[in-house]
Design an enzyme around this catalytic site. Sequence first.
Site, PDB file in Angstrom:
ATOM      1  N   ASN A 161       0.809  -1.140  -0.087  1.00 35.95           N
ATOM      2  CA  ASN A 161      -0.251   0.316   0.014  1.00 35.95           C
ATOM      3  C   ASN A 161       0.574   1.291   0.066  1.00 35.95           C
ATOM      4  O   ASN A 161       0.374   2.381  -0.386  1.00 35.95           O
ATOM      5  CB  ASN A 161      -0.903  -0.025   1.341  1.00 35.95           C
ATOM      6  N   TYR A 162       2.319   1.352   0.536  1.00 35.80           N
ATOM      7  CA  TYR A 162       2.876   2.750   0.753  1.00 35.80           C
ATOM      8  C   TYR A 162       4.084   2.617  -0.020  1.00 35.80           C
ATOM      9  O   TYR A 162       4.488   3.731  -0.623  1.00 35.80           O
ATOM     10  CB  TYR A 162       2.907   2.789   2.544  1.00 35.80           C
ATOM     11  N   ILE A 163       4.822   1.392  -0.750  1.00 41.70           N
ATOM     12  CA  ILE A 163       6.119   1.486  -1.193  1.00 41.70           C
ATOM     13  C   ILE A 163       5.570   1.562  -2.586  1.00 41.70           C
ATOM     14  O   ILE A 163       5.014   0.501  -3.493  1.00 41.70           O
ATOM     15  CB  ILE A 163       6.718   0.373  -0.882  1.00 41.70           C
TER      16      ILE A 163
END
Length: 773
Positions: free
Chosen positions: A730-732
Amino acid sequence: MAVAKVRPRKQSSEKKATTKRTRKQSSSSSNNNDDDDEPLNKKLKSNGKNSTNKNDEVKDEDIPLGQLEKTKSKTKVISPKEEDIENDNELTLSQIKSNIDKSIQIEKVSNSSDNKSLTENEEDSSEYKWWEEDLDDGTEKWQTLEHNGVLFPPAYESLPDLVRLIYDNKPVKLPAQAEEVAGFFGAMINTDHAMNPVFQANFFKDFLAVLKEAGGVLEPKNLKITKFDKCNFQPIFDYYEQKKEEKRQLSRTEKKALKEEKELLEESYKFCYLNGRKEQVGNFRVEPPSLFRGRGKHPKTGSLKRRVYPEDIILNLGKNATVPNPPAGHQWGEIRHDNTVQWLAMWKENIFNSFKYVRFAANSSLKGISDYKKFEKARELKNHIEKIRQDYREKLHSKVTFERQIAVATYLIDVFALRAGGEKGEDEADTVGCCSLRYEHITLTPPNNVTFDFLGKDSIRFYQEVVVDKQVFKSLKLFKKAPKKSGDQLFDRLDPSILNKHLQNYMPGLTAKVFRTYNASKTMQDQLDGMEIKLEQPVQEKILLYNAANREVAILCNHQRSVGKNHETSVQKATDKIEQIIWQKIRFKRALLQLNPKLKKTEGKMFEDIEDLTKEKELEIIKRVTERDLEKFKRKFLNDNEKRKEKNEELLPESQLEEWLDKVNKQKDLYIEELENDGKLSDEFMEKVSKEDKLRDKIHKFEQRIINANLQLKDKEDNSQVSLGTSKINYIDPRLSVVFCKRYNVPIEKVFTKTLRDKFKWAIEGVDDNWRF
């Protein structure tokens, strides 16, 4: 709990004398059009200019159609006029909101739609490479949409007449509706949840409500259930445990038949037709009724999640699509034709009165486009981050409390990746983010140390000691100044909507959440830049370094997890495996010496570890290996006969199993005989390994297996309290993981599962090893 000492990452304006990578990226202008910055064959046409202003917590598609704002806007926030920081406390939150609302200037943006219509003859979704086309940034998500609705959970099956709830030592016959709810609790009385007094109280309250709705107890008549302590759920628990055991005992053929029956039932719901293309649907199942568990100390844990009926469900379809038939005797709550949203069905659940959605699967084109835009939005922030940081550093000295609170909040979100946070109701878990921090959530220790201690998202504790900018420390001290006390808001002039409107002055669509994605991906990029990996290194060593980089991001984002119940067992199994490989390596070294005793003098160092294992330890390993092999052959015998039974072939006789087991026990005797002869191996074994080069090759392979097993064990230990999946998915930016794999010759399946390879196909096929975030 171990204290995490965290220092703020140096901001790029202060990095001029650091790494070559930073020099290449710092102060890049918004007009930078280097090839490295163009991730795919086509760039977004509007480059985010038509982005809708959104809260960090709320998405347009998550709100019922009637509540959607139809106007897209760009905002400009005008700050309140300056006044002394000590005397402006009379300005309330509502007044600030009013001032901002009055200052918002709306620009209507027309949405162009250049995408060509897709026909029935176009490629299947697996072949549709949307990332090679121009992406329209308008509000229309699709032209045609067909699907078969949702799959409901099976109807409740009543308990056998002899299985009843015991109340005050008397068996009680309940109406089916109440019996079902009692069964939810009865099936889990051995869990930690069922021991929780809050869980028990909420369950019992809802159970009594359902019992009352159903007309009360059936037998004995006139009996009233009023006290939880008088309820005995043991007969219900025993019944469901028996059913579980019966399911475990099913034959391979029976399990296969049940699986095929389930797949046949689900088949028509798994796919839909989006613009004529067959695409996969995500969560097409309606949630079954159950007891809500929640995370942490949730005040609603144990509450009843009621059954959802067709009348509760809104379907979203194309105007010309055939409406699927509802279950017999029912009708759909509503049919919509809204092509500005990406959900196929929705309903309201009763615990929080929030909406649940059926959406496209993670590997669908619409979800892929959404992910791509999210990461591109975060990537766009690098063109504005220096201006934002310069502004909030200046406003840290402002004499206006509102401006200083915005500056400090932006600093904390940027440097420590805090979530924006939001107001919580009394019936929600006490979780907070930056804007909702309270007086008691931070402790200030001069000269500039701050300790954060609060429950973040999903009730995960955020506990860190950090060093902050001296001006930030001074501002936080002012925000805690009397008459503020425990329970008071630290940022009493802010909420996420105010902060996000302020951020959109710098960049269209910028929210606090974009900072989190940007800093996570930027941290991963920095980690990759600092890696020193040789192509000839074992893949497992490369994966260890990748996971270490991912872990830095997970720590930044506070992606914690509790150590799993089976962690200790898993570690022990891994340790046992390493011991067994070491033992095998030592046996082959003994064989090498037995074949050529002179090697002890010429290559003495190679054989130093031969005496590392005591006889007691070797006996323990031999016992484990024997038990493992005996169990393996027992399973093999059962599985082989299951397969033969399916094919109507003759079953293996018991004598075959006895032969296998006898072979294992004879091998055990040989191992023990070796020990008794001071490690001398049998003539039979030596005949098999009669060549020195083969023995050396075997020893080398064992050494590599030991290295890999130790690396895996270290990885398991390092990651026991950190959730790497959340940050990786979800973030990288997934393109960074792809770059890592391509640059260092790591198979992509070592980093992404099959599901993630489908989800991030656009990233895998869209970049080479030179791409940069």
